[in-house]
Design an enzyme around this catalytic site. Sequence first.
Site, PDB file in Angstrom:
ATOM      1  N   LYS A 196       0.838  -1.209   0.000  1.00  0.00           N
ATOM      2  CA  LYS A 196       0.000   0.000   0.000  1.00  0.00           C
ATOM      3  C   LYS A 196       0.866   1.249   0.000  1.00  0.00           C
ATOM      4  CE  LYS A 196       0.863   1.383   4.418  1.00  0.00           C
ATOM      5  NZ  LYS A 196       1.632   2.558   4.756  1.00  0.00           N
ATOM      6  N   ASP A 214      -2.346  -2.025   9.707  1.00  0.00           N
ATOM      7  CA  ASP A 214      -2.484  -1.980   8.251  1.00  0.00           C
ATOM      8  C   ASP A 214      -3.016  -3.286   7.654  1.00  0.00           C
ATOM      9  OD1 ASP A 214      -1.471   0.587   8.149  1.00  0.00           O
ATOM     10  OD2 ASP A 214       0.579  -0.045   7.681  1.00  0.00           O
TER      11      ASP A 214
HETATM   12  O1  C5P Z   1      -0.279  -1.722  14.415  1.00  0.00           O
HETATM   13  P1  C5P Z   1       1.168  -1.933  14.155  1.00  0.00           P
HETATM   14  O2  C5P Z   1       1.742  -3.052  14.991  1.00  0.00           O
HETATM   15  O3  C5P Z   1       1.499  -2.093  12.711  1.00  0.00           O
HETATM   16  O4  C5P Z   1       1.906  -0.606  14.617  1.00  0.00           O
HETATM   17  C1  C5P Z   1       3.286  -0.552  14.795  1.00  0.00           C
HETATM   18  C2  C5P Z   1       3.636   0.670  15.631  1.00  0.00           C
HETATM   19  O5  C5P Z   1       3.399   1.853  14.865  1.00  0.00           O
HETATM   20  C3  C5P Z   1       2.817   0.828  16.894  1.00  0.00           C
HETATM   21  O6  C5P Z   1       3.380   0.123  17.957  1.00  0.00           O
HETATM   22  C4  C5P Z   1       2.885   2.331  17.110  1.00  0.00           C
HETATM   23  O7  C5P Z   1       4.118   2.695  17.674  1.00  0.00           O
HETATM   24  C5  C5P Z   1       2.885   2.879  15.686  1.00  0.00           C
HETATM   25  N1  C5P Z   1       1.534   3.263  15.226  1.00  0.00           N
HETATM   26  C6  C5P Z   1       0.937   4.382  15.774  1.00  0.00           C
HETATM   27  N2  C5P Z   1      -0.315   4.756  15.351  1.00  0.00           N
HETATM   28  C7  C5P Z   1      -0.946   4.062  14.390  1.00  0.00           C
HETATM   29  C8  C5P Z   1      -0.349   2.926  13.806  1.00  0.00           C
HETATM   30  C9  C5P Z   1       0.908   2.549  14.252  1.00  0.00           C
HETATM   31  O8  C5P Z   1       1.504   5.040  16.649  1.00  0.00           O
HETATM   32  N3  C5P Z   1      -2.159   4.457  13.986  1.00  0.00           N
END
Ligand code: C5P
Length: 304
Positions: A14, A143
């Site tokens: 993406k 994502d």
């Molecule tokens: O959800 P995911 O594990 O992919 O997110 C990885 C990191 O990215 C989270 O631990 C956070 O630090 C950051 N993040 C965030 N806000 C979001 C998505 C991700 O702060 N909306």
Amino acid sequence: MRDERRVRACAPAKVNLYLGVGPRRPDGYHDLATVFHALDLADDVVAEPADPGTVAVSVHGEHTAGVPTDESNLAARAARVLARYAGVAAGVHLTVHKRIPVAGGLAGGSADAAAALVACDALWETGCGRAELTTLAARVGSDVPFCLHGGTALGSGRGERLVPVMATGRLHWVLAVADGGLSTPRVYGELDAARGRRPVPAPEVPTGLLTALRTGDAAAVAGHLANDLQAPALRLRPALARTLAAGRDLGALRGIVSGSGPTVVFLVSDVAAAERLAADLLATGECLAALATSGPAAGARVVA
Ligand code: C5P
């Protein structure tokens, strides 16, 4: 008798056409107002039966450095989440064929998780509906629901809440792949540090972008590309400014850092322009690889 069944699924990379980031939430995430756009560039995951209770993963591809093959691998996590939810005792071996650059801001790990969910769902015949898989996807990463969904979509919450966007025609891209990844939490942390104690308004997707997508006007889409994570990514990786400048000088409609970076994506007018820019960018030496691709692409699906 050995179980010879295997299921292959693919899921798209993406880009965020717009990524507005709200204040840091108490749970550490940030509320987003984003427009996700799925690319033809995709990873494949093959799921094959393995000993009960085991989830093993192997990773193949040109640039796989940094992809874990232990239980922290997102495809493996997705398989475990589904097995637990559906009460499946069977094990699985996942073979990930990577084409999406690793830690590049293109949701490569999330695509593998989405493809693994779809592949394991078919292998285990769990009968889970799309809505259930989307809920499970959100448990694996912010994502992952979009990689399942595909197309072009508005994302809110931490990115897991999706509404399809009406979009006409195709958008053509060149992805300038950087040498080495960037940690997503680090880029968000850099944004928070720069904002300090200043109040941060709730982010909102500009209606002009949605209009441009509806009418299929690539030049107007280019004018609305924006990403709140670009400035922090550039501070952490100043060389990306040269990549952005190189693409601009070579005639791209617009360049932007994808998600938390460090991949820089350039929007161009057509396929021929994408192929030309990819070759010219590579020749400048300002990126490790340059890939021409298009979108929107479908979400995760079984392919064989
Ligand atoms: O959800 P995911 O594990 O992919 O997110 C990885 C990191 O990215 C989270 O631990 C956070 O630090 C950051 N993040 C965030 N806000 C979001 C998505 C991700 O702060 N909306």
